[in-house]
Design a protein around this motif. Structure first.
Motif, PDB file in Angstrom:
ATOM      1  N   ARG A   6       0.815  -1.216   0.000  1.00 56.01           N
ATOM      2  CA  ARG A   6       0.000   0.000   0.000  1.00 56.01           C
ATOM      3  C   ARG A   6       0.852   1.270   0.000  1.00 56.01           C
ATOM      4  O   ARG A   6       0.363   2.346  -0.321  1.00 56.01           O
ATOM      5  CB  ARG A   6      -0.934   0.007   1.220  1.00 56.01           C
ATOM      6  CG  ARG A   6      -2.006  -1.069   1.162  1.00 56.01           C
ATOM      7  CD  ARG A   6      -2.975  -0.798   0.026  1.00 56.01           C
ATOM      8  NE  ARG A   6      -3.849  -1.955  -0.247  1.00 56.01           N
ATOM      9  CZ  ARG A   6      -3.738  -2.739  -1.296  1.00 56.01           C
ATOM     10  NH1 ARG A   6      -2.767  -2.520  -2.173  1.00 56.01           N
ATOM     11  NH2 ARG A   6      -4.552  -3.741  -1.495  1.00 56.01           N
ATOM     12  N   ILE A   7       2.128   1.127   0.348  1.00 50.62           N
ATOM     13  CA  ILE A   7       3.025   2.290   0.385  1.00 50.62           C
ATOM     14  C   ILE A   7       4.391   1.887  -0.165  1.00 50.62           C
ATOM     15  O   ILE A   7       4.926   0.846   0.189  1.00 50.62           O
ATOM     16  CB  ILE A   7       3.208   2.830   1.822  1.00 50.62           C
ATOM     17  CG1 ILE A   7       1.879   3.293   2.409  1.00 50.62           C
ATOM     18  CG2 ILE A   7       4.221   3.980   1.853  1.00 50.62           C
ATOM     19  CD1 ILE A   7       1.967   3.652   3.886  1.00 50.62           C
ATOM     20  N   PHE A   8       4.940   2.742  -1.039  1.00 49.68           N
ATOM     21  CA  PHE A   8       6.348   2.664  -1.411  1.00 49.68           C
ATOM     22  C   PHE A   8       7.043   3.897  -0.831  1.00 49.68           C
ATOM     23  O   PHE A   8       6.577   5.017  -1.016  1.00 49.68           O
ATOM     24  CB  PHE A   8       6.531   2.649  -2.931  1.00 49.68           C
ATOM     25  CG  PHE A   8       6.270   1.319  -3.555  1.00 49.68           C
ATOM     26  CD1 PHE A   8       7.224   0.316  -3.511  1.00 49.68           C
ATOM     27  CD2 PHE A   8       5.075   1.069  -4.203  1.00 49.68           C
ATOM     28  CE1 PHE A   8       6.983  -0.913  -4.086  1.00 49.68           C
ATOM     29  CE2 PHE A   8       4.825  -0.154  -4.789  1.00 49.68           C
ATOM     30  CZ  PHE A   8       5.780  -1.155  -4.731  1.00 49.68           C
ATOM     31  N   HIS A   9       8.133   3.660  -0.148  1.00 51.06           N
ATOM     32  CA  HIS A   9       8.883   4.747   0.465  1.00 51.06           C
ATOM     33  C   HIS A   9      10.271   4.772  -0.165  1.00 51.06           C
ATOM     34  O   HIS A   9      11.019   3.801  -0.065  1.00 51.06           O
ATOM     35  CB  HIS A   9       8.977   4.522   1.980  1.00 51.06           C
ATOM     36  CG  HIS A   9       9.655   5.614   2.722  1.00 51.06           C
ATOM     37  ND1 HIS A   9      10.182   5.445   3.983  1.00 51.06           N
ATOM     38  CD2 HIS A   9       9.907   6.906   2.384  1.00 51.06           C
ATOM     39  CE1 HIS A   9      10.722   6.576   4.393  1.00 51.06           C
ATOM     40  NE2 HIS A   9      10.566   7.473   3.440  1.00 51.06           N
ATOM     41  N   PHE A  10      10.621   5.870  -0.840  1.00 52.98           N
ATOM     42  CA  PHE A  10      11.897   5.981  -1.534  1.00 52.98           C
ATOM     43  C   PHE A  10      12.922   6.691  -0.646  1.00 52.98           C
ATOM     44  O   PHE A  10      12.648   7.752  -0.085  1.00 52.98           O
ATOM     45  CB  PHE A  10      11.745   6.780  -2.830  1.00 52.98           C
ATOM     46  CG  PHE A  10      10.940   6.098  -3.895  1.00 52.98           C
ATOM     47  CD1 PHE A  10      10.472   4.803  -3.745  1.00 52.98           C
ATOM     48  CD2 PHE A  10      10.644   6.763  -5.085  1.00 52.98           C
ATOM     49  CE1 PHE A  10       9.733   4.179  -4.731  1.00 52.98           C
ATOM     50  CE2 PHE A  10       9.905   6.155  -6.090  1.00 52.98           C
ATOM     51  CZ  PHE A  10       9.443   4.862  -5.907  1.00 52.98           C
ATOM     52  N   ILE A  11      14.111   6.114  -0.563  1.00 53.48           N
ATOM     53  CA  ILE A  11      15.242   6.714   0.140  1.00 53.48           C
ATOM     54  C   ILE A  11      16.395   6.838  -0.855  1.00 53.48           C
ATOM     55  O   ILE A  11      16.707   5.879  -1.577  1.00 53.48           O
ATOM     56  CB  ILE A  11      15.695   5.854   1.342  1.00 53.48           C
ATOM     57  CG1 ILE A  11      14.549   5.684   2.339  1.00 53.48           C
ATOM     58  CG2 ILE A  11      16.920   6.463   2.019  1.00 53.48           C
ATOM     59  CD1 ILE A  11      14.146   6.948   3.067  1.00 53.48           C
ATOM     60  N   GLY A  12      17.046   7.985  -0.888  1.00 56.64           N
ATOM     61  CA  GLY A  12      18.099   8.207  -1.876  1.00 56.64           C
ATOM     62  C   GLY A  12      19.358   7.427  -1.609  1.00 56.64           C
ATOM     63  O   GLY A  12      19.991   6.893  -2.528  1.00 56.64           O
ATOM     64  N   SER A  13      19.759   7.341  -0.348  1.00 56.04           N
ATOM     65  CA  SER A  13      21.041   6.743   0.014  1.00 56.04           C
ATOM     66  C   SER A  13      20.862   5.308   0.492  1.00 56.04           C
ATOM     67  O   SER A  13      19.759   4.781   0.537  1.00 56.04           O
ATOM     68  CB  SER A  13      21.723   7.580   1.097  1.00 56.04           C
ATOM     69  OG  SER A  13      20.859   7.726   2.210  1.00 56.04           O
ATOM     70  N   THR A  14      21.988   4.716   0.882  1.00 57.27           N
ATOM     71  CA  THR A  14      21.973   3.343   1.357  1.00 57.27           C
ATOM     72  C   THR A  14      21.727   3.288   2.860  1.00 57.27           C
ATOM     73  O   THR A  14      21.941   4.274   3.566  1.00 57.27           O
ATOM     74  CB  THR A  14      23.322   2.660   1.039  1.00 57.27           C
ATOM     75  OG1 THR A  14      23.254   1.287   1.397  1.00 57.27           O
ATOM     76  CG2 THR A  14      24.446   3.299   1.821  1.00 57.27           C
ATOM     77  N   GLY A  15      21.270   2.126   3.325  1.00 54.02           N
ATOM     78  CA  GLY A  15      21.120   1.909   4.762  1.00 54.02           C
ATOM     79  C   GLY A  15      22.297   1.082   5.253  1.00 54.02           C
ATOM     80  O   GLY A  15      22.173  -0.142   5.408  1.00 54.02           O
ATOM     81  N   TYR A  16      23.420   1.736   5.461  1.00 53.08           N
ATOM     82  CA  TYR A  16      24.657   1.024   5.803  1.00 53.08           C
ATOM     83  C   TYR A  16      24.836   0.932   7.313  1.00 53.08           C
ATOM     84  O   TYR A  16      24.652   1.917   8.033  1.00 53.08           O
ATOM     85  CB  TYR A  16      25.863   1.729   5.194  1.00 53.08           C
ATOM     86  CG  TYR A  16      27.187   1.112   5.586  1.00 53.08           C
ATOM     87  CD1 TYR A  16      27.592  -0.125   5.066  1.00 53.08           C
ATOM     88  CD2 TYR A  16      28.031   1.752   6.497  1.00 53.08           C
ATOM     89  CE1 TYR A  16      28.786  -0.698   5.433  1.00 53.08           C
ATOM     90  CE2 TYR A  16      29.235   1.174   6.872  1.00 53.08           C
ATOM     91  CZ  TYR A  16      29.616  -0.042   6.330  1.00 53.08           C
ATOM     92  OH  TYR A  16      30.799  -0.620   6.700  1.00 53.08           O
ATOM     93  N   SER A  17      25.194  -0.278   7.779  1.00 51.28           N
ATOM     94  CA  SER A  17      25.455  -0.487   9.196  1.00 51.28           C
ATOM     95  C   SER A  17      26.956  -0.666   9.419  1.00 51.28           C
ATOM     96  O   SER A  17      27.512  -1.700   9.013  1.00 51.28           O
ATOM     97  CB  SER A  17      24.708  -1.732   9.705  1.00 51.28           C
ATOM     98  OG  SER A  17      25.130  -2.057  11.016  1.00 51.28           O
ATOM     99  N   PRO A  18      27.637   0.295  10.041  1.00 50.29           N
ATOM    100  CA  PRO A  18      29.072   0.140  10.293  1.00 50.29           C
ATOM    101  C   PRO A  18      29.381  -0.946  11.309  1.00 50.29           C
ATOM    102  O   PRO A  18      30.497  -1.458  11.361  1.00 50.29           O
ATOM    103  CB  PRO A  18      29.476   1.524  10.827  1.00 50.29           C
ATOM    104  CG  PRO A  18      28.218   2.113  11.374  1.00 50.29           C
ATOM    105  CD  PRO A  18      27.111   1.580  10.525  1.00 50.29           C
ATOM    106  N   THR A  19      28.407  -1.325  12.109  1.00 53.04           N
ATOM    107  CA  THR A  19      28.623  -2.367  13.123  1.00 53.04           C
ATOM    108  C   THR A  19      28.843  -3.727  12.491  1.00 53.04           C
ATOM    109  O   THR A  19      29.772  -4.460  12.839  1.00 53.04           O
ATOM    110  CB  THR A  19      27.420  -2.433  14.084  1.00 53.04           C
ATOM    111  OG1 THR A  19      27.203  -1.149  14.658  1.00 53.04           O
ATOM    112  CG2 THR A  19      27.680  -3.457  15.187  1.00 53.04           C
ATOM    113  N   THR A  20      27.985  -4.064  11.528  1.00 55.21           N
ATOM    114  CA  THR A  20      28.071  -5.378  10.885  1.00 55.21           C
ATOM    115  C   THR A  20      28.710  -5.334   9.505  1.00 55.21           C
ATOM    116  O   THR A  20      29.049  -6.370   8.951  1.00 55.21           O
ATOM    117  CB  THR A  20      26.664  -5.989  10.747  1.00 55.21           C
ATOM    118  OG1 THR A  20      25.864  -5.136   9.898  1.00 55.21           O
ATOM    119  CG2 THR A  20      25.995  -6.123  12.096  1.00 55.21           C
ATOM    120  N   GLY A  21      28.873  -4.119   8.967  1.00 57.78           N
ATOM    121  CA  GLY A  21      29.406  -4.002   7.620  1.00 57.78           C
ATOM    122  C   GLY A  21      28.421  -4.433   6.553  1.00 57.78           C
ATOM    123  O   GLY A  21      28.791  -4.709   5.412  1.00 57.78           O
TER     124      GLY A  21
END
Length: 416
Positions: free
Chosen positions: A116-131
């Motif tokens: 029902r929803i698309f949510h656009f994000i420009g950048s990446t969802g990077y986790s420095p903890t786990t790489g």
């Protein structure tokens, strides 16, 4: 007596409700119906109207391309999706996703089961903890969040999408789309418990990202992330089947076969290759010109090399080093050593006959992958009437025609 009173009470209630319905004319809404769906004074009004006509009206879907901070994951440093790229992605979602499922499942399928929803994000969802990197999420079977929108090749009147551009689109966006949508589907109709039993002892929800490709495939998984949990494995199996390239598939098939084939698996592997639409005899293809090595690992106390007991596709880890104390001095050693090189110029006629036949029930590899594909694709057909490999063929055909689509009247990109 009590039963009679109960029935009479229900009958009376039905009569009262029926009377209320007859007397209610439903003349006015309690809501303000004069508010325009699209703000015509907005600079983005033309695109908003396009979204209204192509997503909201037919599918009851909201595309949130403006940065929605409250709905964003606060664990990441995120940037908004660019306006032009958001428009291009919306076109691609309609052309490569909605139109594909609608063609094979009918007009009502995406209306009923789509997000029902698309949510656009420009950048990446990077986790420095786990790489690790989050490419997308599905929330409650309702919302799909897509990251990396700003990596899409931007539109221009002369834009041409190469095979590499399409592969990036697949890898960063559409693999994620089918992955998350498959979550929505299996949350609606559960998948068989037998799927998780195929490799039940080797899922690793904590350190899955530390596995190399050879280990992942020889354990019976298509991707690293698939080895994190049963439900991720299930949707990765489906999304890989629909979106992954021929080379990516052949690499994992070769890797998985290196642990040995069970009796009858050779024919099943060739059937899988055919179902994926891959030509096993394609001249110049990577799978008809590759090498296999026997792997040894350096003992970090003695510097001696000990065979790991496995063959690997190419010596991809030969550059890794370790340091070992030798005669009071630290000495650098290659962590892995590759010997007994086998060159193959034919997957079907050279490699497949070379792979050993095993009766070892603890060996997963290609046997486990074949079982999982069978279970997942049968579920897709039995529960939804969809054929995974037909969807793959349709997606590939559309991707091959993507430059024609970009030049069609269907694609209009608005400037601010």
């Amino acid at each position: 007596m009590k039963k009679i009173i109960s029935i009479l009470g229900v009958a009376a209630l039905i009569w009262v409700l029926s009377s209320c319905r007859k007397e209610d004319d439903f003349t006015e809404s309690i809501f303000n119906t004069n508010i325009a769906v699209v703000d015509t004074a907005s600079a983005t009004a033309p695109f908003d109207k396009w979204l209204y006509d192509n997503f909201l009206v037919p599918y009851n879907v909201e595309v949130q391309y403006r940065f929605n901070f409250p709905a964003s994951d606060k664990n990441f440093l995120l940037t908004p999706a660019e306006y032009g790229r958001s428009q291009l992605l919306a076109h691609f979602i309609r052309y490569l996703f909605y139109d594909v499922y609608t063609k094979y499942a009918g007009d009502n399928f995406m209306k009923q089961y789509g997000p029902r929803i698309f949510h656009f994000i420009g950048s990446t969802g990077y986790s420095p903890t786990t790489g690790t990197e989050v490419l997308g999420t599905a929330a409650g079977g309702v919302k799909i969040t897509l990251y990396n929108v700003n990596e899409i090749k931007p539109w221009s009147p002369t834009v041409v999408y190469s095979a590499d551009d399409v592969e990036l689109l697949n890898e960063r966006i559409f693999h994620t789309m089918h992955h998350e949508f498959s979550h929505i589907l299996h949350q609606t109709k559960s998948y068989p418990v037998t799927f998780g039993q195929v490799t039940s002892g080797s899922y690793d929800p904590i350190n899955w990202q530390e596995r190399d490709s050879t280990t992942t495939h020889q354990l019976g998984y298509l991707t690293h992330y698939a080895s994190s949990a049963t439900y991720e494995d299930f949707v990765e199996t489906l999304s890989c089947a629909i979106t992954d390239t021929d080379q990516r598939w052949m690499n994992r098939i070769i890797n998985a076969c290196l642990t040995g084939l069970r009796a009858g698996d050779k024919e099943r592997v060739l059937t899988l290759v055919d179902s994926l639409g891959i030509d096993p005899n394609e001249a110049g293809a990577h799978w008809n010109n590759f090498s296999v090595y026997k792997e040894s690992q350096c003992d970090e106390t003695t510097g001696e090399y000990i065979e790991t007991g496995r063959y690997v596709l190419d010596n991809f880890r030969s550059s890794e080093t370790v340091y070992v104390m030798v005669n009071g001095n630290w000495k650098s050693f290659a962590k892995y050593k590759y010997t007994d090189k086998k060159d193959f110029t034919s997957f079907k006629n050279g490699f497949m006959p070379w792979v050993s036949i095993t009766t070892n029930e603890t060996v997963a590899g290609i046997n486990a992958i074949l079982k999982k594909i069978d279970i997942a694709t049968e579920w897709y057909t039995d529960r939804w009437g969809l054929h995974v490999f037909k969807l793959r063929e349709e997606v590939r055909n559309r991707q091959n025609a993507i430059n024609t689509y970009l030049k069609s009247d269907d694609v209009v990109i608005y400037d601010l």
